[in-house]
Design a protein around this motif. Structure first.
Motif, PDB file in Angstrom:
ATOM      1  N   SER A 164       0.839  -1.193   0.000  1.00  0.00           N
ATOM      2  CA  SER A 164       0.000   0.000   0.000  1.00  0.00           C
ATOM      3  C   SER A 164       0.878   1.248   0.000  1.00  0.00           C
ATOM      4  O   SER A 164       1.857   1.328   0.753  1.00  0.00           O
ATOM      5  CB  SER A 164      -0.898   0.026   1.245  1.00  0.00           C
ATOM      6  N   PRO A 165       0.529   2.261  -0.821  1.00  0.00           N
ATOM      7  CA  PRO A 165       1.300   3.503  -0.800  1.00  0.00           C
ATOM      8  C   PRO A 165       1.160   4.251   0.525  1.00  0.00           C
ATOM      9  O   PRO A 165       1.965   5.120   0.828  1.00  0.00           O
ATOM     10  CB  PRO A 165       0.681   4.320  -1.947  1.00  0.00           C
ATOM     11  N   PHE A 166       0.164   3.869   1.320  1.00  0.00           N
ATOM     12  CA  PHE A 166      -0.058   4.537   2.598  1.00  0.00           C
ATOM     13  C   PHE A 166       0.765   3.921   3.722  1.00  0.00           C
ATOM     14  O   PHE A 166       0.954   4.537   4.761  1.00  0.00           O
ATOM     15  CB  PHE A 166      -1.554   4.506   2.948  1.00  0.00           C
ATOM     16  N   MET A 167       1.250   2.684   3.497  1.00  0.00           N
ATOM     17  CA  MET A 167       2.128   2.015   4.454  1.00  0.00           C
ATOM     18  C   MET A 167       3.170   1.227   3.661  1.00  0.00           C
ATOM     19  O   MET A 167       3.180  -0.011   3.669  1.00  0.00           O
ATOM     20  CB  MET A 167       1.328   1.091   5.379  1.00  0.00           C
ATOM     21  N   PRO A 168       4.064   1.916   2.972  1.00  0.00           N
ATOM     22  CA  PRO A 168       4.987   1.253   2.045  1.00  0.00           C
ATOM     23  C   PRO A 168       5.957   0.292   2.712  1.00  0.00           C
ATOM     24  O   PRO A 168       6.501  -0.590   2.031  1.00  0.00           O
ATOM     25  CB  PRO A 168       5.726   2.427   1.386  1.00  0.00           C
ATOM     26  N   ASP A 169       6.188   0.432   3.995  1.00  0.00           N
ATOM     27  CA  ASP A 169       7.120  -0.457   4.685  1.00  0.00           C
ATOM     28  C   ASP A 169       6.449  -1.741   5.160  1.00  0.00           C
ATOM     29  O   ASP A 169       7.131  -2.667   5.637  1.00  0.00           O
ATOM     30  CB  ASP A 169       7.760   0.250   5.885  1.00  0.00           C
TER      31      ASP A 169
END
Length: 337
Positions: free
Chosen positions: A243-248
């Protein structure tokens, strides 16, 4: 057009019948008719039916599109929230509406699941609707109460296998996206978890934070703020890509469950029989809206990614979703409430 018809009638009466000429004329007439339909649309208020209560992203999508369509076309757009029956009430209403493009329906995960979840529906999702556009998507996040002694997906699998049937998972109800997402997870990992259904996501998340349940999958917009605040621990995202909102945060597949891929999606359909020229006009305009910087920003704030694409691509997507979840429903034995 009237002069052309008179010319055609005169020519037809005075000459021998020529099938090629006749077919060419029909093509011209049909093209002119389709163009006229698109040019005159919309001719009155557009109604967007949302088969959910106000406040969720389905509602946000409808109101965003409504505002932008009004700005572009000068016709009012009314959002009509018709919740209930696992979305079947609003969906049935849309199926019976005139097929002129002035009634649209916001659809999401349930639209692809309900054909296999319910023994009988008051509509047929493939026969009674024309796909317009796949508008947006978001993954689920696998989250646990911070007190649960797991920090990875493999930790969760190991703990669940050491205590079969002892860990429980919350959902927004039978047949919801987070319910079927977890059923797929159980099937692919061989774990045994106890299902605790709630009447909606909000109370489920509240009890997860409070430690009354152990784990759940839920949409990014519903849990992201709690993860950032440390009230929940995120283990992975359900989609094929991060997800680009939680890339890690890894995907479930990356974390050791190959092939796992679940996304929650949102789209727009119209009653079957809506002129193709109107569908094309709606598709083009909604695709334009989804690219507007203000709309992208609004969606991103809610943890949702704008998508877009053609009606044909959305139709293929819907067929794939229906087939995918039919298997999960059958294998898990899930029944509608």
């Amino acid at each position: 057009m009237r002069n052309f018809l008179l010319y055609f009638a005169t020519s037809f009466a005075s000459t021998r019948f020529n099938p090629i000429f006749f077919l060419c004329v029909l093509c011209v007439l049909c093209g002119a008719s389709l163009s006229s339909t698109a040019d005159s649309y919309p001719g009155k208020t557009i109604r967007i039916i949302v088969p959910y209560t106000p406040g969720g992203f389905n509602d946000t999508l409808a109101r965003t599109l409504g505002q932008k369509l009004t700005e572009k076309w000068g016709q009012p757009v009314v959002v009509d929230n018709r919740p209930g029956g696992g979305t079947t009430i609003g969906t049935s209403l849309a199926a019976k509406a005139p097929a002129d493009g002035h009634t649209l329906l916001v659809v999401s995960f349930a639209f692809g699941v309900n054909p296999s979840l319910y023994a009988q529906l008051p509509y047929d999702t493939r026969r009674d609707f024309a796909p317009v556009v796949l508008a947006a998507g978001t993954p689920n996040i696998l989250v646990v109460n911070p007190q649960l002694p797991v920090k990875t997906v493999q930790d969760l699998i190991a703990l669940a296998k050491s205590k079969p049937g002892k860990l429980n998972y919350a959902t927004a109800g039978n047949g919801s996206s987070n319910h079927l997402c977890m059923e797929m997870f159980k099937s692919m990992t061989g774990v045994d978890l106890l299902h605790v259904p709630y009447k909606g996501s909000a109370p489920a998340v509240t009890d997860l934070i409070g430690g009354h349940v152990d784990v759940m999958f839920d949409n990014v917009p519903n849990v992201l703020q709690h993860v950032k605040a440390g009230k929940l621990r995120a283990l992975a995202v359900s989609s094929r890509e991060r997800s680009p909102f939680m890339p890690d945060l890894p995907t479930v597949a990356e974390a050791g469950v190959p092939g796992f891929d679940v996304s929650v999606w949102f789209g727009v359909v119209a009653p079957a029989g809506t002129p193709e020229s109107v569908i094309a006009k709606l598709n083009s305009e909604i695709n334009r809206i989804l690219k507007l910087p203000a709309v992208v920003e609004l969606f991103h704030k809610q943890g949702v990614v704008p998508l877009g694409g053609s009606p044909d691509a959305f139709a293929a997507f819907l067929r794939a979703q229906t087939a995918k979840w039919a298997k999960v429903v059958k294998d898990s034995g899930v029944k509608a409430e």
